[in-house]
Motif scaffolding. Structure first.
Motif, PDB file in Angstrom:
ATOM      1  N   MET A 111     -24.089  31.943 -46.206  1.00  0.00           N
ATOM      2  CA  MET A 111     -23.266  33.164 -46.646  1.00  0.00           C
ATOM      3  C   MET A 111     -23.063  33.010 -48.166  1.00  0.00           C
ATOM      4  SD  MET A 111     -21.633  35.854 -46.437  1.00  0.00           S
ATOM      5  CE  MET A 111     -21.456  36.334 -44.666  1.00  0.00           C
ATOM      6  N   ILE A 112     -22.457  31.848 -48.586  1.00  0.00           N
ATOM      7  CA  ILE A 112     -22.282  31.724 -50.004  1.00  0.00           C
ATOM      8  C   ILE A 112     -22.897  30.425 -50.677  1.00  0.00           C
ATOM      9  CG2 ILE A 112     -20.196  30.994 -51.738  1.00  0.00           C
ATOM     10  CD1 ILE A 112     -18.432  32.284 -49.483  1.00  0.00           C
ATOM     11  N   SER A 113     -23.597  30.700 -51.808  1.00  0.00           N
ATOM     12  CA  SER A 113     -24.549  29.724 -52.353  1.00  0.00           C
ATOM     13  C   SER A 113     -24.005  29.782 -53.868  1.00  0.00           C
ATOM     14  CB  SER A 113     -25.890  30.089 -52.049  1.00  0.00           C
ATOM     15  OG  SER A 113     -26.733  29.054 -52.879  1.00  0.00           O
ATOM     16  N   LEU A 114     -23.378  28.483 -54.283  1.00  0.00           N
ATOM     17  CA  LEU A 114     -23.451  28.419 -55.877  1.00  0.00           C
ATOM     18  C   LEU A 114     -24.395  27.165 -56.325  1.00  0.00           C
ATOM     19  CD1 LEU A 114     -20.588  29.735 -54.840  1.00  0.00           C
ATOM     20  CD2 LEU A 114     -19.470  28.334 -56.923  1.00  0.00           C
ATOM     21  N   GLU A 115     -25.040  27.533 -57.309  1.00  0.00           N
ATOM     22  CA  GLU A 115     -26.026  26.752 -57.925  1.00  0.00           C
ATOM     23  C   GLU A 115     -25.894  26.273 -59.312  1.00  0.00           C
ATOM     24  OE1 GLU A 115     -30.140  27.996 -57.309  1.00  0.00           O
ATOM     25  OE2 GLU A 115     -29.385  28.883 -55.200  1.00  0.00           O
ATOM     26  N   LYS A 116     -25.581  25.325 -59.480  1.00  0.00           N
ATOM     27  CA  LYS A 116     -25.421  24.655 -61.061  1.00  0.00           C
ATOM     28  C   LYS A 116     -24.446  25.535 -61.664  1.00  0.00           C
ATOM     29  CE  LYS A 116     -29.791  22.382 -62.062  1.00  0.00           C
ATOM     30  NZ  LYS A 116     -30.246  22.110 -60.554  1.00  0.00           N
ATOM     31  N   VAL A 117     -23.446  25.914 -61.147  1.00  0.00           N
ATOM     32  CA  VAL A 117     -22.319  26.754 -61.634  1.00  0.00           C
ATOM     33  C   VAL A 117     -21.453  25.947 -62.752  1.00  0.00           C
ATOM     34  CG1 VAL A 117     -20.151  27.987 -61.140  1.00  0.00           C
ATOM     35  CG2 VAL A 117     -22.359  28.451 -60.047  1.00  0.00           C
ATOM     36  N   ARG A 118     -21.295  26.527 -64.031  1.00  0.00           N
ATOM     37  CA  ARG A 118     -20.601  26.196 -64.981  1.00  0.00           C
ATOM     38  C   ARG A 118     -19.611  27.149 -65.395  1.00  0.00           C
ATOM     39  NH1 ARG A 118     -23.199  24.807 -69.804  1.00  0.00           N
ATOM     40  NH2 ARG A 118     -21.255  25.581 -70.842  1.00  0.00           N
ATOM     41  N   LYS A 119     -18.294  26.600 -65.652  1.00  0.00           N
ATOM     42  CA  LYS A 119     -17.358  27.664 -66.111  1.00  0.00           C
ATOM     43  C   LYS A 119     -16.377  27.259 -67.242  1.00  0.00           C
ATOM     44  CE  LYS A 119     -14.965  31.557 -66.262  1.00  0.00           C
ATOM     45  NZ  LYS A 119     -15.532  32.817 -67.006  1.00  0.00           N
ATOM     46  N   SER A 120     -16.652  27.735 -68.566  1.00  0.00           N
ATOM     47  CA  SER A 120     -15.938  27.363 -69.720  1.00  0.00           C
ATOM     48  C   SER A 120     -15.158  28.258 -70.282  1.00  0.00           C
ATOM     49  CB  SER A 120     -16.871  26.748 -70.902  1.00  0.00           C
ATOM     50  OG  SER A 120     -18.037  26.132 -70.164  1.00  0.00           O
ATOM     51  N   PHE A 121     -13.911  27.940 -70.605  1.00  0.00           N
ATOM     52  CA  PHE A 121     -12.973  28.867 -71.492  1.00  0.00           C
ATOM     53  C   PHE A 121     -12.957  28.280 -72.878  1.00  0.00           C
ATOM     54  CE2 PHE A 121     -11.495  31.254 -67.870  1.00  0.00           C
ATOM     55  CZ  PHE A 121     -11.666  30.371 -66.820  1.00  0.00           C
ATOM     56  N   THR A 122     -12.907  29.153 -73.725  1.00  0.00           N
ATOM     57  CA  THR A 122     -12.483  28.982 -75.156  1.00  0.00           C
ATOM     58  C   THR A 122     -11.002  29.153 -75.408  1.00  0.00           C
ATOM     59  OG1 THR A 122     -13.705  30.863 -75.471  1.00  0.00           O
ATOM     60  CG2 THR A 122     -14.319  28.717 -76.650  1.00  0.00           C
ATOM     61  N   ARG A 123     -10.319  28.023 -75.859  1.00  0.00           N
ATOM     62  CA  ARG A 123      -8.896  28.169 -76.566  1.00  0.00           C
ATOM     63  C   ARG A 123      -8.970  27.853 -77.838  1.00  0.00           C
ATOM     64  NH1 ARG A 123      -5.033  27.231 -72.106  1.00  0.00           N
ATOM     65  NH2 ARG A 123      -5.047  29.004 -71.083  1.00  0.00           N
ATOM     66  N   GLY A 124      -8.956  29.130 -78.616  1.00  0.00           N
ATOM     67  CA  GLY A 124      -9.151  28.594 -79.975  1.00  0.00           C
ATOM     68  C   GLY A 124     -10.377  28.109 -80.316  1.00  0.00           C
ATOM     69  N   ARG A 125     -10.500  27.006 -81.001  1.00  0.00           N
ATOM     70  CA  ARG A 125     -11.878  26.580 -81.150  1.00  0.00           C
ATOM     71  C   ARG A 125     -12.419  25.294 -80.035  1.00  0.00           C
ATOM     72  NH1 ARG A 125     -10.996  24.605 -87.068  1.00  0.00           N
ATOM     73  NH2 ARG A 125     -10.260  26.487 -87.959  1.00  0.00           N
ATOM     74  N   GLU A 126     -11.316  25.197 -79.354  1.00  0.00           N
ATOM     75  CA  GLU A 126     -11.878  24.070 -77.999  1.00  0.00           C
ATOM     76  C   GLU A 126     -12.577  24.757 -77.097  1.00  0.00           C
ATOM     77  OE1 GLU A 126      -8.110  21.428 -78.485  1.00  0.00           O
ATOM     78  OE2 GLU A 126      -9.062  21.246 -76.536  1.00  0.00           O
ATOM     79  N   GLN A 127     -13.463  24.230 -76.533  1.00  0.00           N
ATOM     80  CA  GLN A 127     -14.144  24.718 -75.397  1.00  0.00           C
ATOM     81  C   GLN A 127     -13.728  23.691 -74.239  1.00  0.00           C
ATOM     82  OE1 GLN A 127     -18.154  26.445 -75.451  1.00  0.00           O
ATOM     83  NE2 GLN A 127     -18.472  25.169 -73.865  1.00  0.00           N
ATOM     84  N   LEU A 128     -13.025  24.423 -73.094  1.00  0.00           N
ATOM     85  CA  LEU A 128     -12.734  23.736 -71.912  1.00  0.00           C
ATOM     86  C   LEU A 128     -13.675  24.060 -70.723  1.00  0.00           C
ATOM     87  CD1 LEU A 128      -9.141  24.631 -72.057  1.00  0.00           C
ATOM     88  CD2 LEU A 128      -9.737  22.356 -71.815  1.00  0.00           C
ATOM     89  N   ASP A 129     -14.379  22.899 -70.287  1.00  0.00           N
ATOM     90  CA  ASP A 129     -15.335  22.981 -69.084  1.00  0.00           C
ATOM     91  C   ASP A 129     -14.262  22.989 -67.976  1.00  0.00           C
ATOM     92  OD1 ASP A 129     -18.215  21.731 -70.567  1.00  0.00           O
ATOM     93  OD2 ASP A 129     -17.470  23.756 -70.539  1.00  0.00           O
ATOM     94  N   VAL A 130     -14.013  24.166 -67.100  1.00  0.00           N
ATOM     95  CA  VAL A 130     -13.340  23.887 -66.027  1.00  0.00           C
ATOM     96  C   VAL A 130     -14.080  23.507 -64.792  1.00  0.00           C
ATOM     97  CG1 VAL A 130     -11.779  24.873 -64.220  1.00  0.00           C
ATOM     98  CG2 VAL A 130     -11.753  25.643 -66.868  1.00  0.00           C
ATOM     99  N   LEU A 131     -15.304  24.213 -64.546  1.00  0.00           N
ATOM    100  CA  LEU A 131     -16.054  23.487 -63.751  1.00  0.00           C
ATOM    101  C   LEU A 131     -17.605  23.271 -64.472  1.00  0.00           C
ATOM    102  CD1 LEU A 131     -16.060  26.712 -61.119  1.00  0.00           C
ATOM    103  CD2 LEU A 131     -14.941  24.513 -60.891  1.00  0.00           C
TER     104      LEU A 131
END
Lengths: 389, 388, 233
Positions: free
Chosen positions: C13-33
């Motif tokens: 039903m659900i398929s996630l492939e090489k999923v990346r999720k990042s947020f930018t806080r100011g100048r920093e980039q956070l890779d949550v996934l």
């Protein structure tokens, strides 16, 4: 005591709400201050014309100079009355004047006609009224068709500026030779000409509208008044100049003050409710914060005063803004009809410190009244609230 | 059930805040009604001024009198149908010296012909004509003073000093709402015969009925031209123009009142905006849930705008429900009675009612625009993160 | 049944492939996934667990179509939702996902049945039809006699049950739950979990649940542990 910075910071955090509420209060303070500035401005203009050691004599029963007329031969009698000051030359300091309101073309409107007060004065007028200063040109010479125009009229009506001329009536042109000021009083909205010019132009031969005398001192007024009014045949009435002008302006000034009062009543009601809404929301939003403060040991009373202070700071900030804007109004000049004499007078908004301070305080009061109930609510929060998730 | 109906129900989420907001709006709407009625009442008399009547006065000053013979001369000007004269008397009731009302001397027959808005029963008119000291009194004034038919009234003259006795021959009403019903009109001969010879045979102003209202300005000019080369010139204009010029003199006050109404609208807008913005901020998570379920940003905007509009409409309705009777039935008669000279007719017009309703509603809608945009721009995930 | 048979019978039903999720806080980039792969079978009951900040809510948001991955594919029920814009995802969510959040799920001014009806407003059904389906959903969670009650008149557990009714009223394939029992006492929590189980076994709904609750994890068929954006198993 909870430090004031807590309140100030809390206000700054919820910027939009704080600004909106402060603006609302500021607007009300602005209107209040402006209305009363206008009221005092009117009184200042009208009453400013009067001295407490000058007395004005009218025909009994007339409310205004315009409605009154006295025979010229009463001048001697009036001058001889007790209390009248005499000049160094020995003549009594009196000024018998002919006052009339005429229609003149107002500039800047399409032929709109408005009323201007013309005062025919004798040479002694400037002595009796030393607060009148010629600021340009010279006073009209007796027996000529020269006039001087008050500062407030200058440039407002056709032909009323130095070297210009206008007609008192058809085929009766006069030349403007001087401009005068009188400390903002209503004289500045008048045209002064020679008394005989006025008499012959307006069919007032042998008459004056009023007689103004200088008394030795204000305390001499009562005796003077008694003498004037003792002879019933003459039918005279005497008032102090200040008393006369107060009566004149009272109608208009009262009208403005009542209107101001009504306006402020309604507007402040609205603004106070606005403050109430804002502070209530603030209190309910900060339940946990307040609980923490209580848990830390601050008393209910200190919470109460803290929130009352917060709403006061909020409203005072708005009030200051309102005062600042009201001060700008002092540069505005208003041309309005004086209901008592039907003449058009220029009024200004007097930046009276008492009015400004009073308005600011009123603004603060609005905040305290509006914030009282929320402050009570805040004070009733128990320390347990601090622990609610 | 739809988004709009839910939005309307949402108004009552925070009962206290809504009640307070509605109270503020109500107070301000009542005030708005009052202010605009003051302006309207003042200007209405100008609008109601008769277009087929012209008034002629002394050109130099309204204080100065015209010779009585001018009346017949004006009658002969082409276009003039009927002529009557009037003279300001200016008297006070010694028992109520602060109460202002007009006292004017006229010749009964011609006056009633030209000024036909004045309605008096025929028998009272006859009584007036017969009595040299007779007078007809406006019904509002008569009621206020408790004067009845046949009553002897003694007034103090201000321009013509002394005590003057009048007899109330008749009480008049008017079919036009803007006619002042607090005037005392008395016989010209009583005034003229009682004053000094050199003051006799003069009148204050002359009224003339013209046959063609469209030519009123033209005829007024013709009248003035007739007396142009005399010693005493005239200034004539249609009654409507006269009222307009009077209004011009108080225009500054009217402008001030306009400014105040504007300030009031601002305050109302601030309060509504504040309330709506607060509500929106508190319900951010809820909007997030709606977005999660599948509602689009435009739905959220509709939602919030509907709430603002409903709040404004409700405030407007309540304000009108309280304000209309207050101004119309409460203040109206009071103003007409006590300040009848300025506000002969103090009523709330239907246009004002509609305008006030739309104003309040429109403000509610407008106040919701920015909160709605901000809320709709929020990402679903951010909205869900906010709690409470 | 062998894995292949299971796969054939139910399907992914659900398929996630090489999923990346990042947020930018100011100048920093956070890779949550950071490059995550995940497959969830149809009809599965999966729990996502992990410490605070592990990214489990972020992962749930991606699965639910509430957010887009920074890179990688999210394919649900055959649809590539990772590349849809927000407007398309909103429409997709309306027919495919049912939501149960931890708190503040219901609108206070609406009654229970009206709250359940909410998702149906988007389907443009006539009012009578909406009401019928909402009542059926409420019956499924055992609250049909509370249909006319406001949320303030319901207990915490009952509120969550109404929420679940709302989640199933559009008959979605997947139910997404973010800490559904987080605010509840033990008894109510168990009730909710039993209900979710029922939806899974009787109605065949695929359930993905983020939770801290070990009891919840026990009810699930598969448990995924997330730590610092990476799946542990």
């Amino acid at each position: 005591m909870i430090p004031l910075t807590y309140n100030v910071r809390s206000l700054l955090i919820r910027k939009t709400t704080t600004v909106a509420t402060a603006l609302g209060i500021g607007l009300v303070v602005f209107v209040l201050a402006s209305a009363f500035m206008l009221g005092t401005g009117i009184t200042k203009t009208m009453v400013g014309a009067g001295r407490s050691d000058n007395a004005i004599v009218l025909r009994k029963g007339s409310d205004t100079e315009m409605a009154s007329s006295l025979e010229v031969n009463t001048l001697g009698l009036i001058g001889a009355a007790p209390g009248v000051k005499h000049s160094n030359a020995g003549t009594s300091l009196l000024s018998g004047e002919v006052v009339i309101v005429i229609a003149q073309d107002k500039l800047g409107t399409q032929g709109q006609v408005s009323n201007v007060l013309v005062r025919g004065v004798p040479a002694t007028a400037l002595e009796v009224r030393p607060e009148v200063h010629v600021i340009a040109g010279h006073p009209p010479r007796p027996g000529t068709d020269e006039v001087m125009v008050g500062k407030g009229l200058r440039g407002k009506f056709a032909g009323m500026d130095l070297e210009q001329s206008f007609e008192l009536k058809k085929n009766r042109p006069v030349k403007v030779v001087g401009i005068f000021e009188s400390g903002g009083s209503s004289f500045e909205s008048e045209v002064w000409c020679d008394v005989d010019t006025a008499r012959s132009s307006f069919g007032r031969d042998g008459l004056v509208s009023s007689v103004t005398v200088r008394l030795d001192s204000p305390s001499k007024f009562d005796a003077f008044k008694a003498t004037m009014e003792s002879d019933k045949r003459l039918g005279l009435e005497a008032l102090t100049e200040t008393g006369y002008y107060e009566k004149q302006s009272s109608g208009t000034a009262l009208f403005i003050k009542i209107m101001g009062g009504v306006i402020v009543f309604f507007l402040s009601g609205g603004a106070m409710i606005g403050a109430l809404i804002t502070m209530l929301a603030a209190v309910s939003q900060r339940q946990r914060e307040i609980g923490t403060l209580r848990a830390l040991g601050f008393s209910r009373f200190s919470i109460l005063t803290s929130f009352l202070l917060e709403s006061s700071v909020l409203s005072l900030a708005g009030g200051l803004l309102g005062i600042a804007c009201a001060l700008c109004m002092s540069f505005v000049k208003l041309s309005m009809m004086n209901f008592a004499t039907w003449q058009e007078v220029t009024f200004s908004f007097d930046p009276n410190p008492a009015v400004l301070l009073g308005s600011l305080v009123f603004g603060g009061l609005m905040g305290i009244l509006g914030g009282f109930y929320p402050a009570l609510r805040a004070a009733s929060v128990s320390p347990i609230e601090a622990m609610r998730g | 059930m739809g988004l709009v109906t839910i939005a309307v129900r949402n108004i009552w989420r925070n009962k206290l805040r809504t009640v307070l907001t509605l109270s503020a709006v109500t107070v301000l709407v009542i005030f708005f009604l009052l202010l605009r009625t003051v302006i309207w009442s003042w200007t209405a008399s100008a609008e109601q001024g008769a277009r087929d009547r012209i008034g002629t006065r002394h050109k130099v000053s309204f204080i100065m009198q015209l010779p009585r013979r001018y009346v017949e001369e004006i009658r002969s000007v082409p276009g003039v149908k009927q002529v009557a004269h009037a003279s300001w008397f200016g008297a006070k009731d010694p028992n109520h010296t602060d109460d202002f009302f007009s006292t004017i001397a006229v010749e009964p027959k011609e006056f009633l012909e030209v000024y036909d808005e004045i309605k008096v029963p025929k028998d009272q008119v006859e009584a007036w004509k017969q009595d040299r000291q007779g007078a007809i009194v406006g019904d509002v004034l008569a009621k206020k003073r408790g004067w009845k038919l046949g009553q002897k009234v003694v007034l103090q003259g201000t321009i013509y000093p002394g005590d003057w006795e009048f007899h109330v021959s008749g009480i008049y009403t008017a079919d036009s709402p803007t006619v002042d019903r607090s005037t005392l009109w008395f016989q010209y001969k009583y005034l003229d015969e009682s004053r000094a010879p050199r003051l006799q045979d003069q009148v204050g102003w002359i009224m003339a009925r013209v046959d063609d209202p469209g030519r009123a300005a033209e005829i007024a000019k013709a009248v003035d031209k007739k007396f142009d080369d005399r010693d005493i010139q005239t200034l004539s204009m249609s009654e409507r123009a006269l009222q307009a010029s009077f209004l011009g003199m108080v225009s500054a006050i009217l402008r001030l009142i306009d400014v105040v109404s504007f300030v009031m609208v601002l305050i109302m807008g601030l309060i509504l905006g504040n309330t709506i913005a607060m509500g929106v901020r508190e319900r951010t998570h809820e909007y997030g849930v709606l977005r999660a379920i599948g509602f689009l940003p435009k739905h959220i905007v509709l939602f919030i705008l509907s709430e603002g509009l409903a709040l404004g409409m409700l405030g407007g309705l309540i304000g009108l429900a309280i304000g209309y009777p207050f101004v119309q039935k409460g203040m109206g008669p009071a103003m007409e009675e006590n300040m009848g000279a300025f506000f002969a007719f103090f009523r709330v017009t239907p246009e004002l009612v509609v305008a006030s309703f739309f104003l309040a509603s429109g403000l509610g809608l407008a106040a919701a625009i920015i909160p709605a945009r901000t809320a709709s721009k929020l990402e679903v995930v951010s909205a869900l993160r906010r709690v409470g | 049944m062998s894995d292949a048979e299971k796969g054939a019978a139910k399907g992914t039903m659900i398929s996630l492939e090489k999923v990346r999720k990042s947020f930018t806080r100011g100048r920093e980039q956070l890779d949550v996934l950071a490059g995550l792969d995940l497959k969830i079978e149809e009809g599965s009951f999966d729990a996502l667990m992990g410490p605070s900040g592990s990214g489990k809510s972020t992962l749930l948001n991606l699965i639910a179509g509430l957010d887009q991955p920074t890179s990688g594919k999210v394919i649900i029920g055959g649809a590539d939702i990772g590349s849809m814009n927000e407007g398309q995802r909103a429409g997709w969510r309306a027919s495919n996902i049912g939501f149960v959040f931890q708190t503040y799920n219901l609108m206070p001014v609406l009654t229970a049945v009206e709250n359940v009806e909410l998702p149906l407003l988007l389907a443009k059904l006539p009012a009578a039809e909406r009401r019928k389906r909402a009542e059926i959903a409420l019956r499924a969670v055992g609250l049909e006699d509370r249909a006319g009650h406001l949320p303030s008149q319901l207990s915490g557990g009952q509120e969550q049950r109404v929420t679940i009714a709302r989640a199933i009223v559009t008959d979605p394939k997947i139910i997404v739950a973010d800490e559904p029992t987080g605010d509840l006492d033990r008894t109510s929590a168990d009730e909710i979990l039993k209900l979710l189980e029922k939806l899974n076994t009787e109605f065949g709904k695929t359930i993905v649940m983020v939770t801290h609750d070990p009891a919840a994890a026990e009810r699930a068929k598969v448990v995924h542990r997330l730590d610092k954006g990476v799946l542990a198993n």
